[in-house]
Design an enzyme around this catalytic site. Structure first.
Site, PDB file in Angstrom:
ATOM      1  N   CYS A 147       5.540  -2.398  -6.695  1.00 43.94           N
ATOM      2  CA  CYS A 147       4.665  -2.260  -7.860  1.00 43.94           C
ATOM      3  C   CYS A 147       4.968  -3.341  -8.912  1.00 43.94           C
ATOM      4  O   CYS A 147       6.042  -3.943  -8.925  1.00 43.94           O
ATOM      5  CB  CYS A 147       4.775  -0.856  -8.448  1.00 43.94           C
ATOM      6  SG  CYS A 147       6.121  -0.579  -9.604  1.00 43.94           S
ATOM      7  N   ASP A 175       3.201  -4.573 -24.096  1.00 46.41           N
ATOM      8  CA  ASP A 175       2.052  -4.487 -23.203  1.00 46.41           C
ATOM      9  C   ASP A 175       1.273  -5.798 -23.285  1.00 46.41           C
ATOM     10  O   ASP A 175       1.117  -6.350 -24.375  1.00 46.41           O
ATOM     11  CB  ASP A 175       1.168  -3.305 -23.628  1.00 46.41           C
ATOM     12  CG  ASP A 175       0.108  -2.960 -22.612  1.00 46.41           C
ATOM     13  OD1 ASP A 175      -0.756  -3.824 -22.313  1.00 46.41           O
ATOM     14  OD2 ASP A 175       0.128  -1.830 -22.110  1.00 46.41           O
ATOM     15  N   ASN A 227       0.377   8.800 -18.730  1.00 39.26           N
ATOM     16  CA  ASN A 227      -0.730   9.281 -17.905  1.00 39.26           C
ATOM     17  C   ASN A 227      -0.157   9.653 -16.548  1.00 39.26           C
ATOM     18  O   ASN A 227       0.706   8.945 -16.020  1.00 39.26           O
ATOM     19  CB  ASN A 227      -1.791   8.187 -17.746  1.00 39.26           C
ATOM     20  CG  ASN A 227      -2.363   7.750 -19.085  1.00 39.26           C
ATOM     21  OD1 ASN A 227      -2.617   8.571 -19.948  1.00 39.26           O
ATOM     22  ND2 ASN A 227      -2.532   6.459 -19.262  1.00 39.26           N
ATOM     23  N   GLY A 230      -5.573   9.135 -15.541  1.00 44.65           N
ATOM     24  CA  GLY A 230      -5.649   7.790 -16.107  1.00 44.65           C
ATOM     25  C   GLY A 230      -4.484   6.882 -15.761  1.00 44.65           C
ATOM     26  O   GLY A 230      -4.380   5.782 -16.297  1.00 44.65           O
ATOM     27  N   HIS A 260       4.184   3.917 -11.490  1.00 43.48           N
ATOM     28  CA  HIS A 260       5.602   3.798 -11.825  1.00 43.48           C
ATOM     29  C   HIS A 260       5.687   4.471 -13.182  1.00 43.48           C
ATOM     30  O   HIS A 260       4.976   4.063 -14.111  1.00 43.48           O
ATOM     31  CB  HIS A 260       6.003   2.327 -11.904  1.00 43.48           C
ATOM     32  CG  HIS A 260       7.460   2.087 -12.185  1.00 43.48           C
ATOM     33  ND1 HIS A 260       8.229   1.291 -11.377  1.00 43.48           N
ATOM     34  CD2 HIS A 260       8.273   2.511 -13.185  1.00 43.48           C
ATOM     35  CE1 HIS A 260       9.472   1.228 -11.866  1.00 43.48           C
ATOM     36  NE2 HIS A 260       9.510   1.967 -12.978  1.00 43.48           N
ATOM     37  N   HIS A 304       5.863   5.465 -16.711  1.00 47.87           N
ATOM     38  CA  HIS A 304       5.949   4.654 -17.933  1.00 47.87           C
ATOM     39  C   HIS A 304       5.326   5.402 -19.097  1.00 47.87           C
ATOM     40  O   HIS A 304       4.450   6.237 -18.931  1.00 47.87           O
ATOM     41  CB  HIS A 304       5.286   3.284 -17.757  1.00 47.87           C
ATOM     42  CG  HIS A 304       3.818   3.322 -17.454  1.00 47.87           C
ATOM     43  ND1 HIS A 304       3.303   3.699 -16.227  1.00 47.87           N
ATOM     44  CD2 HIS A 304       2.743   3.023 -18.223  1.00 47.87           C
ATOM     45  CE1 HIS A 304       1.993   3.614 -16.256  1.00 47.87           C
ATOM     46  NE2 HIS A 304       1.618   3.220 -17.461  1.00 47.87           N
ATOM     47  N   HIS A 333       3.699   4.736 -23.026  1.00 49.87           N
ATOM     48  CA  HIS A 333       3.153   3.793 -23.999  1.00 49.87           C
ATOM     49  C   HIS A 333       3.624   4.259 -25.368  1.00 49.87           C
ATOM     50  O   HIS A 333       3.359   5.406 -25.749  1.00 49.87           O
ATOM     51  CB  HIS A 333       1.622   3.817 -23.989  1.00 49.87           C
ATOM     52  CG  HIS A 333       0.999   3.387 -22.706  1.00 49.87           C
ATOM     53  ND1 HIS A 333       0.427   2.155 -22.542  1.00 49.87           N
ATOM     54  CD2 HIS A 333       0.860   4.047 -21.532  1.00 49.87           C
ATOM     55  CE1 HIS A 333      -0.051   2.067 -21.317  1.00 49.87           C
ATOM     56  NE2 HIS A 333       0.199   3.214 -20.680  1.00 49.87           N
TER      57      HIS A 333
END
Length: 109
Positions: A2, A28, A82, A88, A93, A95, A97
């Site tokens: 990934c 990001d 998500n 979504g 992997h 994570h 935000h």
């Protein structure tokens, strides 16, 4: 492999905010706000549903350190994950935000 695993291995560059032996926080590449950081475990876990609780506890502490480093506690921020395709999740992997600050592209007066 990934995309986040490639970032962890150094195969894809990133703008690191904070890193330790188990976790990585980086900007990001398509931010929605002035501050939009992704926080990942270095070990691959597909999503929140499969990560061991001890890793999740350590990750929570790491996320608090990231927020402190960014000095956004008083102004506020969102912490989002998500889970699954219908939830979504685009990169499978785990994570989070961490999002704060003004929207990208908005004029501040």
């Amino acid at each position: 492999m990934c995309i986040f695993c490639k970032i962890v291995k150094g195969e894809i560059p990133n703008q690191t905010i904070l890193e330790d032996e188990n976790f990585l926080a980086f900007n990001d590449i398509n931010p929605t706000r002035k501050i939009h950081v992704l926080i990942i475990p270095k070990e691959h876990y597909d999503s929140f549903d499969v990560v061991p609780s001890n890793i999740m506890a350590d990750m929570t502490t790491f996320i608090q350190k990231v927020a402190a480093k960014l000095d956004i506690k008083q102004s506020g921020y969102r912490l989002i994950t998500n889970i699954g395709d219908h939830g979504g999740q685009e990169v499978h992997h785990l994570h989070f935000h961490l999002i704060g600050g003004e929207p990208v592209g908005r004029l501040v007066r």
